[in-house]
Design an enzyme around this catalytic site. Structure first.
Site, PDB file in Angstrom:
ATOM      1  N   TYR A   1       0.824  -1.215   0.000  1.00  0.00           N
ATOM      2  CA  TYR A   1       0.000   0.000   0.000  1.00  0.00           C
ATOM      3  C   TYR A   1       0.859   1.267   0.000  1.00  0.00           C
ATOM      4  O   TYR A   1       0.467   2.305  -0.522  1.00  0.00           O
ATOM      5  CB  TYR A   1      -0.869   0.056   1.263  1.00  0.00           C
TER       6      TYR A   1
ATOM      7  N   SER B   1      -2.852  -6.503  -6.995  1.00  0.00           N
ATOM      8  CA  SER B   1      -2.959  -5.373  -6.082  1.00  0.00           C
ATOM      9  C   SER B   1      -3.303  -5.876  -4.690  1.00  0.00           C
ATOM     10  O   SER B   1      -3.899  -6.945  -4.527  1.00  0.00           O
ATOM     11  CB  SER B   1      -4.046  -4.400  -6.553  1.00  0.00           C
ATOM     12  N   ASP B   2      -2.916  -5.106  -3.677  1.00  0.00           N
ATOM     13  CA  ASP B   2      -3.449  -5.383  -2.357  1.00  0.00           C
ATOM     14  C   ASP B   2      -4.907  -4.956  -2.343  1.00  0.00           C
ATOM     15  O   ASP B   2      -5.365  -4.201  -3.207  1.00  0.00           O
ATOM     16  CB  ASP B   2      -2.650  -4.656  -1.277  1.00  0.00           C
ATOM     17  N   TYR B   3      -5.636  -5.437  -1.367  1.00  0.00           N
ATOM     18  CA  TYR B   3      -7.073  -5.193  -1.328  1.00  0.00           C
ATOM     19  C   TYR B   3      -7.379  -3.684  -1.316  1.00  0.00           C
ATOM     20  O   TYR B   3      -6.926  -2.958  -0.439  1.00  0.00           O
ATOM     21  CB  TYR B   3      -7.687  -5.850  -0.092  1.00  0.00           C
TER      22      TYR B   3
END
Length: 784
Positions: A288, A319-321
């Protein structure tokens, strides 16, 4: 029959033959042919796909799954309506989608999860045009985050074992438990190097040192993925987390900017990623945090120039959440969700997790000419290759019976116990206070907020069984001694990392608990304190309104007062500390003769702690992270630069409370005869360092022999020492062993002033010992 008719028949037969041959040839070259390589099959399948189908392969759904689940059951008609072109990924199909499901991330039983995964796959295989199976990802930080899954110690605990074979054994089980329930991709391992323990996600990491994290990270990747191009039914695709600089955010705040220079980024924070890439990891998740002023998900230099070009990574980038959504709501780099997706894709993100936000608009950019279809094809090819490698096309279904019988079984539980046993670190043991003699104790008191809790840590669900220290003590020894208990203090209003808001129990509420604990302790011959933290005090800050990081490392909510009043009784007292991060326990260490760092040990917490207490096992853990004296001593990592750690004024100690690599045993080890095969090493050579180690104590035990290296003088400042080798050895009483380390040029290299990876000729100090502080040294000279 005349000649014309004969000719027509011949031509017809030839046509039939040619058609048959072309059909056979086409089948032989088809994506359904198991004998072709994943790359060949992916290219063939890609040629048959529409643009809409390609773009859907880059999408994922998590919460959006509710669109095609009806009262908790998969609904094929709804799925056909919402996903006519299929979809690339689904998140956590083992979750219970029923609207009345209890608790966050409520999951199905292993059997139910396997059945539901099969239903989902059946739809995509039989009801979509090309029958492309869906890739299902699951969480598996220290066991699958699902009902009945085996719960192992948190990674910071497992890293304390310094045991690659054990880590491989643990995560081989995690891989099977996930795969048998229908999962294919695990969002693990976390190979972030953590340099600020105020960060709530410290428990998810494997320590402060890139060499240790690399070795244990590679062990995890190999355990998850196995060997070979095609993965078998016991393995899943691993996902490295979180690419960039995640473990040293500003102020210890999750997702805060990381103000780290490029050299340190490459040498420290990205080193484990490089080694895991070299080991063949299939997926990488981006951090992030912003780096060099640009959010990592929008950082083309990071994701393309460094990850793809410099590090040679060829797999999938996810991608991260909600990180793409963060461009709009957190990072403020664009007000447009559509542009957010465009920015992430062009910067190097292949799949948006967990639900489509910006990526759902990529087709528009292709039609406008801002994204070429060739760019889409490149990404989709990677996704299809992974699906073929995972066997989704050839064996997409799982056996519910196998899931039910294997998940959480006794053999897995035995490994969870072994992992808990090796994860504990003995920090202090004056006059051999531990282990206790069970035959001499008449009354024992377990006191403290964690005495009757089995803390699993974050990213955990409910295993088939779990046991607290108090429960294990009563089960094993209630017929030999009287067992007393008092909570002492209560820490938080909930014992869970999931609620958005968590509060400390009002301090005054603990006064009566402390008084009760003191009165109970007066009746005991021996007192064992259980203090520290819990899964709610420090956790992942998963949103702006869900904080999880801490400004202090202190024992909270009256624990120090409890310790002082218990110690004042003058009775034999020791302590176990449960936490997911190093804590400021100097006050505790000063007052009691024995302290064990027990982290969050998973479902077998109780048995492991009680067996360590009474000497049924001998602790062998070493700290993978420095214990600072206070939050004011951060950063405290051992591999600091020569100009750092000058000291504090007024005689205040700048040294750590406990150094990296430190850990005691119930036995003692002697190091001797440190030697080197040659004091000179050419720039194309290798030398060997050896040391003899002997168990001079009175019981069998394990020791982690550690090798550190310092470049004495260099054109770019180098750390005072860096871990470059370790080996865990088991020795019986009186037994000796020679431990050998090979020093190669790679262990001596660094990025010079022009960012070239080089080894400079000159002198090096080689240090070998039991921790970063306790070493013997020898000199090495590197020549041209």
């Amino acid at each position: 029959m005349n000649k014309k008719e004969d000719m027509r028949i011949i031509v017809l037969l030839q046509c039939i033959l040619l058609l048959t041959m072309s059909t056979v040839y086409a089948q032989n070259r088809s994506f359904k042919n198991k004998n072709l390589s994943p790359e060949e099959r992916a290219i063939d399948l890609l040629s048959k796909m529409t643009l809409e189908e390609k773009i859907m392969q880059m999408q994922c759904l998590w919460r959006g799954k509710s669109d095609f689940f009806d009262t908790g059951k998969f609904n094929a008609q709804s799925a056909a309506k919402f996903l006519p072109n299929g979809i690339g990924s689904l998140a956590r199909t083992n979750e219970d989608m029923h609207p009345d499901a209890i608790g966050p991330h409520a999951t199905l039983s292993p059997r139910e999860g396997a059945i539901q995964s099969n239903q989902v796959q059946k739809f995509f295989i039989e009801e979509t045009r090309l029958g492309i199976p869906v890739l299902i990802h699951e969480e598996g930080l220290h066991g699958q985050q699902a009902q009945d899954a085996t719960s192992f110690p948190v990674p910071i605990g497992l890293a304390s074992s310094w045991n690659e074979d054990l880590v491989h054994e643990v995560y081989s089980i995690v891989a099977k438990e996930i795969r048998y329930r229908g999962g294919h991709q695990v969002l693990a391992p976390v190979v972030d190097v953590v340099r600020d323990p105020r960060w709530g996600r410290t428990e998810e990491c494997m320590g402060e040192d890139p060499f240790l994290v690399s070795r244990l990270g590679v062990a995890q990747v190999k355990a998850y993925q196995g060997k070979g191009v095609y993965l078998d039914e016991d393995h899943v695709g691993a996902t490295l987390k979180h690419f960039g600089v995640h473990g040293q955010p500003e102020g210890g705040h999750n997702t805060a900017p990381s103000f780290i220079d490029e050299r340190t980024t490459l040498e420290v924070f990205l080193k484990p990623f490089q080694d895991c890439i070299d080991a063949g990891v299939m997926n990488i998740m981006v951090t992030y945090n912003e780096l060099w002023g640009i959010p990592a998900h929008a950082n083309e230099k990071l994701l393309k120039n460094i990850l793809r070009d410099k590090m040679g990574y060829e797999g999938i980038v996810v991608s991260d959440y909600y990180a793409i959504e963060n461009f709009v709501k957190v990072d403020l780099v664009t007000p447009s969700e559509s542009e957010a997706g465009y920015l992430g894709f062009k910067s190097g993100v292949d799949i948006e997790l967990p639900d489509y936000f910006g990526f759902q608009n990529l087709e528009t950019y292709v039609k406008e000419g801002k994204i070429s279809e060739a760019e889409i094809d490149e990404v989709v090819t990677r996704i299809l290759i992974e699906k073929f490698r995972l066997g989704l096309f050839d064996n997409p279904y799982v056996d519910p019976d196998r899931a039910e019988n294997f998940v959480g079984c006794q053999k897995n539980r035995d490994v969870a116990y072994k992992a808990a046993a090796e994860s504990m670190v003995l920090l202090k043991n004056d006059n051999k206070f531990l282990p206790l003699d069970k035959n001499e104790i008449k009354t024992i008191a377990f006191i403290g907020p964690n005495a009757d809790r089995c803390i699993l840590g974050g990213y955990a669900s409910e295993p088939k069984q779990r046991i607290s220290p108090l429960q294990a003590l009563k089960e094993k020894y209630s017929d030999k001694m009287d067992v007393l208990y008092a909570e002492g203090v209560r820490l938080t209003d909930v014992n869970s990392p999931f609620p958005e808001v968590i509060r400390l129990v009002p301090r005054e509420d603990n006064d009566a608990r402390i008084t009760e604990a003191v009165e109970i302790a007066k009746k005991a011959d021996v007192i064992v304190l259980f203090v520290g933290s819990n899964e709610a005090v420090a956790r992942e800050a998963y949103g702006p309104t869900a904080p999880g990081d801490m400004p202090t490392l202190d024992l909270l909510n009256g624990q120090n007062e409890l310790i002082e009043k218990i110690v004042a009784l003058g009775k034999p007292t020791c302590a176990f500390v449960n936490s997911g991060q190093p804590l400021s326990i100097g006050n505790l260490v000063e007052q009691v003769p024995a302290v064990m760092q027990a982290w969050f040990l998973g479902q077998e917490t109780g048995y492991a702690i009680v067996d360590a207490l009474f000497g049924e096992l001998n602790p062998s853990g070493k700290l993978p992270i420095t214990f600072p004296r206070s939050a004011g001593h951060i950063p405290a990592h051992y591999s600091y630069k020569p100009s750092a750690r000058r000291g504090y004024n007024l005689g205040l100690d700048a040294s750590p409370l406990f150094p990296f690599g430190y850990g005691l045993s119930y036995t003692s080890f002697e190091y001797s005869n440190l030697r080197i095969s040659s004091n000179e090493m050419q720039k194309d050579g290798t030398i060997e360092v050896s040391v003899d180690i002997k168990n001079i104590g009175d019981r069998e035990g394990a020791e982690v022999v550690q090798m550190y290296i310092r470049d004495d003088y260099s054109s770019v400042t180098r750390p005072v020492k860096e871990l470059k080798g370790f080996e865990k050895v088991w020795l019986k009483q009186g037994e000796s062993q020679t431990v050998k380390f090979s020093i190669t040029l790679e262990l001596l290299a660094f990025y010079d002033v022009d960012m070239n990876w080089i080894v400079e000729p000159g002198d090096f100090t080689i240090m070998v010992g039991s921790s970063s502080r306790d070493v013997k040294s020898i000199k090495l000279s590197v020549t041209e």
